[in-house]
Design a protein around this motif. Structure first.
Motif, PDB file in Angstrom:
ATOM      1  N   ALA A 144       0.833  -1.207   0.000  1.00  0.00           N
ATOM      2  CA  ALA A 144       0.000   0.000   0.000  1.00  0.00           C
ATOM      3  C   ALA A 144       0.869   1.259   0.000  1.00  0.00           C
ATOM      4  CB  ALA A 144      -0.929  -0.015   1.216  1.00  0.00           C
ATOM      5  N   GLN A 173       1.055   3.726  -3.183  1.00  0.00           N
ATOM      6  CA  GLN A 173       0.595   5.082  -2.888  1.00  0.00           C
ATOM      7  C   GLN A 173       1.678   6.113  -3.213  1.00  0.00           C
ATOM      8  OE1 GLN A 173      -0.272   5.952   1.288  1.00  0.00           O
ATOM      9  NE2 GLN A 173      -2.285   6.686   0.676  1.00  0.00           N
ATOM     10  N   ALA A 179       0.256   7.488  -6.719  1.00  0.00           N
ATOM     11  CA  ALA A 179      -0.608   8.564  -6.233  1.00  0.00           C
ATOM     12  C   ALA A 179       0.166   9.854  -5.984  1.00  0.00           C
ATOM     13  CB  ALA A 179      -1.324   8.124  -4.948  1.00  0.00           C
ATOM     14  N   SER A 233      -4.825   9.405  -3.511  1.00  0.00           N
ATOM     15  CA  SER A 233      -4.027   8.813  -2.434  1.00  0.00           C
ATOM     16  C   SER A 233      -4.868   8.390  -1.235  1.00  0.00           C
ATOM     17  CB  SER A 233      -2.958   9.803  -1.966  1.00  0.00           C
ATOM     18  OG  SER A 233      -3.570  10.989  -1.468  1.00  0.00           O
ATOM     19  N   SER A 234      -6.124   8.819  -1.198  1.00  0.00           N
ATOM     20  CA  SER A 234      -6.969   8.468  -0.057  1.00  0.00           C
ATOM     21  C   SER A 234      -8.434   8.607  -0.429  1.00  0.00           C
ATOM     22  CB  SER A 234      -6.657   9.364   1.145  1.00  0.00           C
ATOM     23  OG  SER A 234      -6.943  10.720   0.841  1.00  0.00           O
ATOM     24  N   HIS A 294     -10.841   5.360  -7.176  1.00  0.00           N
ATOM     25  CA  HIS A 294     -10.220   5.525  -5.862  1.00  0.00           C
ATOM     26  C   HIS A 294      -9.715   4.200  -5.288  1.00  0.00           C
ATOM     27  CE1 HIS A 294     -11.830   9.624  -5.687  1.00  0.00           C
ATOM     28  NE2 HIS A 294     -11.144   9.809  -4.571  1.00  0.00           N
ATOM     29  N   PRO A 344      -5.735   0.563  -3.711  1.00  0.00           N
ATOM     30  CA  PRO A 344      -5.969  -0.313  -2.555  1.00  0.00           C
ATOM     31  C   PRO A 344      -6.230  -1.761  -2.948  1.00  0.00           C
ATOM     32  CG  PRO A 344      -7.157   1.740  -2.279  1.00  0.00           C
ATOM     33  CD  PRO A 344      -6.599   1.754  -3.672  1.00  0.00           C
ATOM     34  N   GLU A 398      -7.220  -0.367   4.189  1.00  0.00           N
ATOM     35  CA  GLU A 398      -8.178   0.734   4.354  1.00  0.00           C
ATOM     36  C   GLU A 398      -7.598   1.842   5.223  1.00  0.00           C
ATOM     37  OE1 GLU A 398     -12.073  -0.324   5.588  1.00  0.00           O
ATOM     38  OE2 GLU A 398     -12.418  -1.715   3.941  1.00  0.00           O
ATOM     39  N   PHE A 443      -5.047   3.918   3.149  1.00  0.00           N
ATOM     40  CA  PHE A 443      -5.649   4.795   2.143  1.00  0.00           C
ATOM     41  C   PHE A 443      -6.822   5.607   2.689  1.00  0.00           C
ATOM     42  CE2 PHE A 443      -3.421   1.741  -0.527  1.00  0.00           C
ATOM     43  CZ  PHE A 443      -2.954   2.519  -1.562  1.00  0.00           C
ATOM     44  N   SER A 444      -7.093   5.494   3.988  1.00  0.00           N
ATOM     45  CA  SER A 444      -8.195   6.245   4.618  1.00  0.00           C
ATOM     46  C   SER A 444      -9.502   6.059   3.858  1.00  0.00           C
ATOM     47  CB  SER A 444      -7.849   7.740   4.705  1.00  0.00           C
ATOM     48  OG  SER A 444      -6.683   7.940   5.458  1.00  0.00           O
ATOM     49  N   ILE A 445      -9.831   4.814   3.607  1.00  0.00           N
ATOM     50  CA  ILE A 445     -11.014   4.505   2.801  1.00  0.00           C
ATOM     51  C   ILE A 445     -12.302   4.681   3.584  1.00  0.00           C
ATOM     52  CG2 ILE A 445     -12.214   2.609   1.620  1.00  0.00           C
ATOM     53  CD1 ILE A 445      -9.478   1.638   0.698  1.00  0.00           C
TER      54      ILE A 445
END
Length: 319
Positions: free
Chosen positions: A150, A154, A158, A166-167, A179, A183, A257, A260-262
């Protein structure tokens, strides 16, 4: 074994296992240090009366078995309780976070199946330098943890190249697919290597089998030999790894997650565990167990269709 009888028996076994899992999931959180009351107070001191009010509101003074049975009854009616962190119904919280996680896992699964089966097939059929290259690549993939993949993806695609966000999870199907591409790749990398190795080994074993030799001696074109006799027989072995693949995706989605702040179930599980949000952790854990068991049931039902040598109720070849 009759298909209906087998399916019914497996569903009953699933129900019994889920019941046991629910007890373990519910009890495990209460073995951890701290308590919901201490979290709700946020470290502040409270009078005995205030503490008693909190305990009564959340039934924390009730015996453990009473609390478990009350929770289980609510779950059977689709009520997972109220989140201690977000002060909202857990069911509504899950409904909001579930789509991103399901789409992420589905995308990763498609990538794993497409790349893993293709690489394994190419390596087994072509051999030589191609096979060696694939072995090196799959060794790298298997040795790369999801959170490391990741960070690498990223940083390159990204941050440096700017090809992907990126997130975040995006809004709308198209935006979410964009998006979640990185991920999904990070989540799939390890399993691509694993599936490619399993596919390659199964096909090499099938290539040495007697029926393949017979087919070749009869003049069957090599492409048909590979497709009908080698690859199809290897799929049975590959299919048995389905449960492992899905369980790994569900576990690793927590790390991906978060990276990547999913904002899906995986990240929610991490945050809820940290804050001891008991109802949310219990609900997510139970859902993941149910998904894993459902996948194993599908594998057991589909396996005999892929490999006629396997009978219902057994993943072993009948000869």
């Amino acid at each position: 074994m009759n298909f209906l009888r087998f399916a019914t028996r497996r569903l009953l076994e699933m129900a019994a296992t889920l019941l046991g899992a629910s007890f373990v999931v519910y009890g495990a959180m209460y073995l951890a240090p701290g308590s919901p009351a201490s979290f709700l107070l946020s470290g502040r001191s409270a009078s005995p009366a205030a503490l008693q009010a909190i305990n009564e509101q959340y039934h924390l003074d009730d015996p453990f078995l009473v609390r478990y049975l009350r929770w289980l009854g609510q779950v059977l009616h689709g009520d997972f309780g109220r989140s201690l962190t977000y002060r909202t119904d857990v069911s509504a919280l899950l409904a909001d976070r579930l789509p991103a996680t399901l789409l992420l896992v589905a995308m990763a699964l498609v990538i794993v199946l497409a790349a893993g089966l293709l690489l394994g097939r190419i390596g087994a059929v072509r051999g030589g330098a191609t096979d060696s290259g694939i072995l090196v690549g799959t060794t790298f993939a298997i040795g790369t943890p999801s959170f490391v993949a990741a960070v690498l993806l990223q940083g390159l695609f990204a941050v440096k190249l700017g090809w992907f966000p990126s997130s975040g999870a995006g809004e709308g199907l198209g935006d979410m697919l964009w998006h979640l591409t990185l991920p999904a790749l990070a989540l799939a990398l390890y399993l691509i290597g694993l599936l490619a190795r399993v596919t390659r080994s199964a096909m090499l074993e099938a290539l040495d089998s007697e029926h393949v030799t017979v087919a070749r001696s009869r003049g069957v074109p090599e492409r048909q030999v590979i497709s009908r006799h080698v690859f199809r027989n290897a799929l049975g072995t590959v299919l048995t790894t389905g449960g492992l693949i899905v369980s790994t995706l569900l576990v690793c989605t927590v790390l991906v997650e978060s990276a990547f702040s999913i904002g899906g179930l995986g990240q929610l599980l991490e945050l809820s565990t940290t804050t001891k949000d008991f109802p949310t952790v219990q609900a997510i854990s139970l859902i993941m167990v149910a998904l894993f068991m459902a996948v194993n049931l599908v594998v057991d039902l589909v396996h005999p269709l892929v490999d006629p040598r396997v009978t219902l109720g057994s993943r072993r070849s009948t000869g």
